[in-house]
Write a protein that holds these residues in place. Structure first.
Motif, PDB file in Angstrom:
ATOM      1  N   ARG A 236       0.852  -1.196   0.000  1.00 23.65           N
ATOM      2  CA  ARG A 236       0.000   0.000   0.000  1.00 23.65           C
ATOM      3  C   ARG A 236       0.886   1.243   0.000  1.00 23.65           C
ATOM      4  NH1 ARG A 236      -5.171   1.455   1.033  1.00 23.65           N
ATOM      5  NH2 ARG A 236      -5.835  -0.671   1.536  1.00 23.65           N
ATOM      6  N   ALA A 237       0.484   2.205  -0.788  1.00 24.50           N
ATOM      7  CA  ALA A 237       1.258   3.437  -0.883  1.00 24.50           C
ATOM      8  C   ALA A 237       1.394   4.093   0.482  1.00 24.50           C
ATOM      9  CB  ALA A 237       0.584   4.404  -1.864  1.00 24.50           C
ATOM     10  N   SER A 238       2.521   4.749   0.694  1.00 25.75           N
ATOM     11  CA  SER A 238       2.774   5.382   1.990  1.00 25.75           C
ATOM     12  C   SER A 238       1.832   6.560   2.190  1.00 25.75           C
ATOM     13  CB  SER A 238       4.226   5.859   2.052  1.00 25.75           C
ATOM     14  OG  SER A 238       4.485   6.805   1.036  1.00 25.75           O
ATOM     15  N   ASP A 239       1.649   6.915   3.423  1.00 22.34           N
ATOM     16  CA  ASP A 239       0.708   7.982   3.767  1.00 22.34           C
ATOM     17  C   ASP A 239       1.294   9.381   3.592  1.00 22.34           C
ATOM     18  OD1 ASP A 239      -1.245   6.141   4.455  1.00 22.34           O
ATOM     19  OD2 ASP A 239      -0.471   5.966   6.515  1.00 22.34           O
ATOM     20  N   ASP A 240       2.595   9.460   3.190  1.00 15.99           N
ATOM     21  CA  ASP A 240       3.209  10.776   3.063  1.00 15.99           C
ATOM     22  C   ASP A 240       3.026  11.368   1.661  1.00 15.99           C
ATOM     23  OD1 ASP A 240       4.826   9.100   1.636  1.00 15.99           O
ATOM     24  OD2 ASP A 240       6.714   9.758   2.562  1.00 15.99           O
ATOM     25  N   LEU A 241       2.217  10.710   0.821  1.00 17.67           N
ATOM     26  CA  LEU A 241       1.977  11.250  -0.505  1.00 17.67           C
ATOM     27  C   LEU A 241       1.161  12.541  -0.409  1.00 17.67           C
ATOM     28  CD1 LEU A 241       0.996   7.997  -2.466  1.00 17.67           C
ATOM     29  CD2 LEU A 241       3.202   9.168  -2.479  1.00 17.67           C
ATOM     30  N   GLU A 242       1.453  13.479  -1.319  1.00 22.15           N
ATOM     31  CA  GLU A 242       0.688  14.720  -1.345  1.00 22.15           C
ATOM     32  C   GLU A 242      -0.787  14.419  -1.632  1.00 22.15           C
ATOM     33  OE1 GLU A 242       2.416  17.426  -4.080  1.00 22.15           O
ATOM     34  OE2 GLU A 242       4.422  17.301  -3.222  1.00 22.15           O
ATOM     35  N   ARG A 243      -1.035  13.613  -2.645  1.00 27.61           N
ATOM     36  CA  ARG A 243      -2.379  13.137  -2.946  1.00 27.61           C
ATOM     37  C   ARG A 243      -2.247  11.953  -3.897  1.00 27.61           C
ATOM     38  NH1 ARG A 243      -4.547  15.434  -7.829  1.00 27.61           N
ATOM     39  NH2 ARG A 243      -3.086  16.863  -8.826  1.00 27.61           N
ATOM     40  N   ARG A 244      -3.329  11.247  -4.080  1.00 26.39           N
ATOM     41  CA  ARG A 244      -3.291  10.077  -4.954  1.00 26.39           C
ATOM     42  C   ARG A 244      -3.961  10.394  -6.284  1.00 26.39           C
ATOM     43  NH1 ARG A 244      -3.288   8.219   0.122  1.00 26.39           N
ATOM     44  NH2 ARG A 244      -2.049   6.367   0.594  1.00 26.39           N
ATOM     45  N   PRO A 245      -3.553   9.690  -7.368  1.00 27.77           N
ATOM     46  CA  PRO A 245      -4.214   9.911  -8.655  1.00 27.77           C
ATOM     47  C   PRO A 245      -5.672   9.487  -8.583  1.00 27.77           C
ATOM     48  CG  PRO A 245      -2.758   7.999  -8.749  1.00 27.77           C
ATOM     49  CD  PRO A 245      -2.477   8.691  -7.455  1.00 27.77           C
ATOM     50  N   PRO A 306       0.631  13.487  -9.868  1.00 28.73           N
ATOM     51  CA  PRO A 306      -0.360  13.751  -8.810  1.00 28.73           C
ATOM     52  C   PRO A 306       0.126  13.326  -7.430  1.00 28.73           C
ATOM     53  CG  PRO A 306      -1.441  12.786 -10.715  1.00 28.73           C
ATOM     54  CD  PRO A 306       0.038  12.693 -10.962  1.00 28.73           C
ATOM     55  N   ALA A 307       0.979  12.285  -7.381  1.00 30.45           N
ATOM     56  CA  ALA A 307       1.490  11.832  -6.092  1.00 30.45           C
ATOM     57  C   ALA A 307       2.676  12.665  -5.616  1.00 30.45           C
ATOM     58  CB  ALA A 307       1.902  10.360  -6.190  1.00 30.45           C
ATOM     59  N   GLY A 308       3.090  13.632  -6.428  1.00 35.20           N
ATOM     60  CA  GLY A 308       4.189  14.505  -6.033  1.00 35.20           C
ATOM     61  C   GLY A 308       5.565  13.891  -6.197  1.00 35.20           C
ATOM     62  N   PHE A 309       5.722  12.932  -7.120  1.00 36.69           N
ATOM     63  CA  PHE A 309       7.008  12.267  -7.309  1.00 36.69           C
ATOM     64  C   PHE A 309       7.997  13.196  -8.004  1.00 36.69           C
ATOM     65  CE2 PHE A 309       5.701   7.489  -7.311  1.00 36.69           C
ATOM     66  CZ  PHE A 309       5.221   7.651  -6.023  1.00 36.69           C
ATOM     67  N   SER A 310       9.196  13.244  -7.460  1.00 38.48           N
ATOM     68  CA  SER A 310      10.290  13.935  -8.125  1.00 38.48           C
ATOM     69  C   SER A 310      10.922  12.988  -9.146  1.00 38.48           C
ATOM     70  CB  SER A 310      11.349  14.354  -7.101  1.00 38.48           C
ATOM     71  OG  SER A 310      11.914  13.192  -6.487  1.00 38.48           O
TER      72      SER A 310
END
Length: 465
Positions: A236-245, A306-310
């Motif tokens: 499961r994706a971590s909770d520190d994502l800015e937002r999810r797609p 959308p997830a804020g990935f660099s």
């Protein structure tokens, strides 16, 4: 005829690498299978090494020169890795990107919310059938496996209860429904009508996928009760994502290769001109490699942004996606090497020679020939092309309906009992974390059910129409 069928049917077949007779070849095949199974099950040898040794054992018993046998194995391994292996790699990247960005969470949570309990296997077979319509089997697997594993894990379902329906949906589409390459080749070889074949194919496919998917999955879950392997389940994706797609963006990204391949198939049907610019463009963008590559690159923007990935985070995601599949690539490649050794040794030609003397109804003959070649070579495509070429003269005086049914009989036979000489066998085994025995009791039996049920329905229809 389509260009694909011309290439496959008109290609010159090189002479076998051995002059062994039919009896010697048959013994060599049996010994090679026994060596592979014993090395893996009893001596716990890695499947890559077992397949390599089994290929050499086949060549030795068949009396093939060792240098030619090595060349055959290497050619098959390289060809498989160059095609299936690249797709597995791109699929692994896409799966990791879906997981890390939270896109997979969106899909899985939506599926679990909309179709819970007893409806879940039916939902999975429907999803797999729709997604798998224009896709090669291997592409469908790499796209769907992350979703299958996550649904099984989070919904606390038996892996077989969820996985078998998905695999059945993909496999039935692959063997029976154009625009898949196998059915298209058989349609052209037998001069069958595409529309009639598609209509009969859907009529046969629906009950077949129900029996081999949701219904058989109940039995398979009792025979092999295993959880989804932790090493393959996207976390499961971590909770520190800015937002999810969003769900729409995620679904569109996953279905992009499906759409591109389907468009290619439709253009090939409508525009049969190799010099047409439109067809040439879609021939490029609709190939599995380009379609999956496009989905990955688009996913960087629709999922990663959308997830804020660099850029560094995207690179890390790609690296993490590729690391777990090294063993899978080698095993699938070795399966392709073993298959090529079988073909180059003349095993497929042996089956064709023996089957010429069989005196039985045309539909049953086509199914049996495809079954025999499938068992010997492990390739559904080789079985389809070879059987279609052999029974093509029989279709000359047939009605439109019976010619279409002959195509479907070949397609059904080409799916019979996938085992150790089939790269798909190892793909399912490794992704689902099964032993050889467990894979046979689930995947191989499922393939056999598809072949027998579809073949039986085709024969029944041949008596009615």
């Amino acid at each position: 005829m389509t260009r694909l069928s011309v290439e496959l049917l008109a290609a010159d077949t090189p002479p076998p690498i051995t002059s062994a007779g039919h009896a010697q070849l048959g013994i060599a095949v049996l010994i090679a299978f026994a060596v592979i199974v014993l090395l893996i099950t009893k001596f716990k040898l890695h499947a890559f090494l077992a397949l390599t040794v089994g290929s050499l054992a086949l060549a030795a018993v068949a009396g093939a020169p060792l240098d030619k046998a090595i060349t055959s194995f290497s050619t098959g391994l390289g060809t498989t890795v160059a095609s299936v292996g690249v797709l597995i790699a791109l699929g692994a990247i896409m799966g990791r990107l879906l997981a890390d960005s939270g896109g997979a969470d969106r899909i899985v949570d939506t599926i679990l919310a909309k179709a819970g309990g007893r409806a879940m296997p039916w939902a999975m077979v429907l999803i797999a059938s729709v997604v798998g319509l224009p896709l090669f089997f291997e592409v469908g697997i790499v796209l769907l496996i992350p979703v299958v594993l996550m649904v099984a894990k989070r919904g606390n379902y038996s892996l077989m209860r969820i996985g078998i329906p998905a695999l059945a949906g993909l496999s039935v589409m692959h063997g029976l429904i154009p625009p898949h390459p196998g059915p298209l080749v058989a349609i052209d070889a037998l001069h069958a009508n595409l529309g009639v074949t598609l209509a009969f194919g859907l009529l046969v496919a629906v009950p077949t996928v129900i029996v081999a998917g949701p219904l058989f999955s109940r039995v398979a879950a009792r025979w092999v009760d295993v959880p989804a392997p932790d090493r393959m389940v996207p976390q499961r994706a971590s909770d520190d994502l800015e937002r999810r797609p969003s769900f729409g963006a995620t679904l569109a990204t996953v279905l992009l290769p499906v759409a591109l391949m389907l468009l290619k198939a439709l253009v090939d049907i409508v525009v049969d001109d190799t010099t047409d610019t439109t067809q040439r463009v879609f021939d490029v963008i609709g190939t599995p490699l380009i379609a999956l590559l496009a989905a990955v690159l688009v996913g960087f923007f629709t999922l990663g942004r959308p997830a804020g990935f660099s850029r560094e985070r995207l690179q890390e995601t790609v690296d993490k996606g590729l690391m777990p599949i090294a063993g899978i690539l080698l095993i699938v490649g070795a399966g392709g090497g073993f298959k090529q050794t079988l073909i180059d040794s003349g095993v497929g030609q042996m089956i064709l020679d023996v089957s010429k003397s069989w005196s039985i109804p045309a539909v049953l003959l086509a199914w049996l020939i495809a079954v025999a070649i499938r068992l010997a070579t492990g390739s559904a495509t080789v079985a389809t092309v070879s059987a279609a070429g052999l029974v093509a003269p029989l279709a000359a005086d047939m009605s439109t309906a019976h010619a279409a049914l002959l195509v479907l009989a070949i397609g059904a036979g080409s799916l019979f009992f996938s085992h150790v000489n089939d790269a798909g066998f190892w793909l399912v085994k490794e992704y689902f974390g099964l032993s050889v025995g467990q894979t046979i009791k689930t995947w191989s039996v499922m393939e056999t059910i598809i072949s027998v049920v579809a073949g039986g329905l085709v024969m029944l229809l041949s008596l009615i129409v």
